[in-house]
Design an enzyme around this catalytic site. Structure first.
Site, PDB file in Angstrom:
ATOM      1  N   HIS A   1      16.771  -2.016  13.619  1.00 56.43           N
ATOM      2  CA  HIS A   1      18.098  -2.250  14.200  1.00 56.43           C
ATOM      3  C   HIS A   1      18.446  -3.738  14.246  1.00 56.43           C
ATOM      4  CE1 HIS A   1      21.647  -0.725  15.975  1.00 56.43           C
ATOM      5  NE2 HIS A   1      21.111   0.347  16.536  1.00 56.43           N
ATOM      6  N   ARG A   2      17.494  -4.606  13.956  1.00 50.45           N
ATOM      7  CA  ARG A   2      17.790  -6.041  13.916  1.00 50.45           C
ATOM      8  C   ARG A   2      18.537  -6.439  12.651  1.00 50.45           C
ATOM      9  NH1 ARG A   2      11.743  -8.191  14.651  1.00 50.45           N
ATOM     10  NH2 ARG A   2      11.593  -6.679  12.925  1.00 50.45           N
TER      11      ARG A   2
END
Length: 471
Positions: free
Chosen positions: A442-443
């Site tokens: 998700h980064r």
């Protein structure tokens, strides 16, 4: 003359140890510079280690099945050369080395690793292990094998060698040699420790000979088994075995732990109607049965088209010092795919897969799968992926929240394809359904990007003709 001890070098993979599969020489043999002296199996591949100098083999340090740490003695050679090679112990007064030995030393200093995967040094005597002619089988070392460090297969196959039902063979190279020669491993007497089948045993069987019958001495208890009465303090149950985690399993464990601890992953999934894709492939197979790509190749082609539209999933998050971090983008896709082997799960990758057609992808998937299963895949082929595909449908399961192949940023999985009721144009019908699952870091992107990519691949499967412009 002096005795030089060659220490096991770093095999160019960042590993700390390797398992000794087979000696290619024996004590008392005369060897040349760059001659392969041992086969070792790392967590990634089977490699041959050549000698950096010539002479007479004085001592072989270790036995087949043992794990040897990098920097520990591998082989001692009595030689007239006085100059030490990197990774050897030698007297303090070096003389001029021979040219072949110097070539080995220069390559090792440069960190190329070429001599350590069986390709030979310039001017040396080594050959590529995939093409070299068979050598004579080496006799067993004179020194008895230590009772410790059993072969990796022993702990998994049975609690003690006496109860093994399968043939003892840990080398993919030996298994392949037997298979290609039509030799059943169950019919081969192993001359290694605890009946381990070595290459020379298979070569002897091929030539029509037979290995000497094993001694009738009592079989010692496996070192992996606990002492009588050993009890797990937490559960109160008796412990039946203790298996050291090493080699491939240790590397896999480390990568999975790093993935779980460092990557904030998220998962999205979707049910997909694969009927149209299966019909398309069946039609192609009727027209050209010999050259029709497999379903994995079509999925790979659709995935690569999706990564062109959503390149964020083909990046890598690199944490920096303090608050500094960066996203690293790549000029191309090295597409990894999960392949189950006798040594465990491996992920070979297709370099610049975005440049290949479905047929070319199919050929590479087959080639790399065979290499991984035989132990011939190179470290570069097993560690260079930037995005991974995982077909867990072959295990008969519908879905899985897979763990990202660290340090990549995403993994796409496909489940089994089965008949299910599905609504098509307002009518209930039986369709060929599967499930796609995307696990992503998700980064590197948000849910919109991940969902857009997954929906694109799903649409390509449901309507293969719609993505022709992207292929």
């Amino acid at each position: 003359m002096s005795v030089r001890t060659f220490l096991l070098p770093d095999l160019g993979e960042g590993l700390t140890d390797a398992e000794l599969v087979n000696w290619l020489v024996a004590e008392g043999d005369t060897i040349a510079v760059d001659q392969p002296v041992a086969e070792v199996e790392t967590a990634k591949s089977l490699v041959e280690v050549p000698s950096p100098f010539a002479g007479v083999v004085e001592t072989l340090h270790g036995a087949a099945g043992e794990s040897i740490d990098v920097g520990k003695p591998l082989i001692s050679v009595r030689t007239t050369a006085d100059a030490p090679a990197p990774g050897e112990t030698a007297p303090a007064a070096p003389a001029d080395p021979d040219p072949a030995g110097e070539a080995y030393r220069q390559e090792e200093r440069a960190g190329s690793g070429n001599v350590l995967i069986g390709y030979g040094t310039p001017g040396g005597h080594g050959t590529n292990r995939r093409t070299r002619a068979p050598r004579r089988p080496a006799p067993a070392p004179a020194a008895p094998a230590p009772a410790s460090a059993p072969a990796a297969a022993a702990a998994v196959a049975a609690p003690a060698p006496a109860t093994l039902e399968a043939p003892r063979c840990i080398s993919p190279l030996v298994r392949r040699l037997a298979r290609e020669s039509g030799i059943a491993l169950r019919s081969v007497h192993g001359t290694g420790r605890d009946g381990l089948i070595l290459r020379r045993d298979v070569e002897l069987a091929i030539s029509g000979g037979s290995a000497p019958a094993p001694a009738t001495a009592p079989v010692p208890a496996s070192p992996a088994a606990p002492a009588a009465g050993d009890t797990d303090p937490r559960s109160g149950l008796a412990v039946t075995s203790r298996t050291p985690v090493k080699g491939l399993r240790r590397t896999v464990a480390a990568n999975l732990s790093a993935s779980r601890s460092e990557i904030p992953e998220a998962t999205v999934w979707v049910d997909v109607d694969a009927t149209a894709l299966l019909e398309l492939r069946a039609d192609l197979k009727r027209r050209d049965p010999e050259n029709t790509p497999g379903l994995m190749a079509f999925l790979a082609r659709f995935t690569l088209a999706g990564l062109r539209r959503f390149p964020e999933l083909n990046t890598r998050y690199v944490a920096g010092a303090g608050p500094d971090a960066e996203l690293v983008a790549f000029d191309g896709v090295n597409l990894g795919f999960a392949a189950q082997t006798d040594r465990g799960l491996m992920v070979p990758s297709i370099r610049h897969a975005e440049k290949l057609s479905a047929r070319e992808l199919d050929a590479e998937i087959r080639r790399l799968t065979a290499s991984a299963r035989s132990g011939a895949a190179t470290p570069a082929e097993l560690t260079s992926g930037t995005f991974t595909l995982n077909n867990y449908g072959v295990f008969g399961v519908d879905g899985s929240a897979a763990i990202i192949n660290y340090p990549e940023s995403a993994i796409l999985g496909i489940g089994r394809i089965i008949d299910k009721p599905w609504v098509v144009d307002g009518q209930l019908a039986v369709r060929k359904m599967t499930e796609l699952t995307l696990v992503f870091d998700h980064r590197v992107c948000d849910g919109g990007t991940a969902g857009g990519f997954l929906r694109y691949v799903a649409d390509a499967i449901e309507n293969p003709g719609s993505v022709l412009a992207d292929l």
